[in-house]
Design a protein around this motif. Sequence first.
Motif, PDB file in Angstrom:
ATOM      1  N   ARG A   1      18.332  73.917 111.809  1.00  0.00           N
ATOM      2  CA  ARG A   1      17.657  74.289 113.464  1.00  0.00           C
ATOM      3  C   ARG A   1      18.186  76.364 114.021  1.00  0.00           C
ATOM      4  O   ARG A   1      19.303  76.146 114.395  1.00  0.00           O
ATOM      5  CB  ARG A   1      18.566  73.799 114.342  1.00  0.00           C
ATOM      6  CG  ARG A   1      17.983  71.960 114.398  1.00  0.00           C
ATOM      7  CD  ARG A   1      18.353  71.159 115.324  1.00  0.00           C
ATOM      8  NE  ARG A   1      19.499  71.632 116.406  1.00  0.00           N
ATOM      9  CZ  ARG A   1      19.962  71.253 116.867  1.00  0.00           C
ATOM     10  NH1 ARG A   1      20.509  69.771 116.694  1.00  0.00           N
ATOM     11  NH2 ARG A   1      20.341  71.944 118.272  1.00  0.00           N
TER      12      ARG A   1
ATOM     13  N   ALA B   1      18.034  79.112 115.561  1.00  0.00           N
ATOM     14  CA  ALA B   1      18.797  79.729 117.111  1.00  0.00           C
ATOM     15  C   ALA B   1      18.882  81.009 117.011  1.00  0.00           C
ATOM     16  O   ALA B   1      19.340  82.107 116.290  1.00  0.00           O
ATOM     17  CB  ALA B   1      19.343  79.096 117.304  1.00  0.00           C
TER      18      ALA B   1
ATOM     19  N   SER C   1      24.369  71.223 113.544  1.00  0.00           N
ATOM     20  CA  SER C   1      23.420  70.005 113.102  1.00  0.00           C
ATOM     21  C   SER C   1      23.989  69.087 112.426  1.00  0.00           C
ATOM     22  O   SER C   1      24.256  69.063 111.115  1.00  0.00           O
ATOM     23  CB  SER C   1      21.983  70.709 112.150  1.00  0.00           C
ATOM     24  OG  SER C   1      20.786  69.571 113.178  1.00  0.00           O
TER      25      SER C   1
END
Length: 117
Positions: free
Chosen positions: A12, A14, A21
């Motif tokens: 993920r 960001a 995660s």
Amino acid sequence: MSRIYRATDFFRPADEEPIRSVITESKEAVVVGWYIKPGQEIHSHIHPHGQDTWTILSGKGEYCLDAEGTKKAIAAGDVVIAPTGCVHGVFNNGDEPLIFISVVSPSDAGYKLVSPE
């Protein structure tokens, strides 16, 4: 309970701090996917009661080896081990994402941030 996971489903990206995660967790271990953008870092820390093993899938970075900030280059294909209580962290100094799987064992290994000396 599944025994096969597609790692790419858990990465993920960001813009702020990298996101931890969790892929799977049991009392024996927690398996985490990390996606570290260029310029991002996982701050130096220890697991007081367990080991953290990283398998680097792509990218590169500067791996922190101790509280003094000693660094070593890591890259795709490396397996990096931080035994119980050993300082570790990473800074992505490359121009592509640093992507890896972390296995912390046991799952209750704990976490403590380490300030540079």
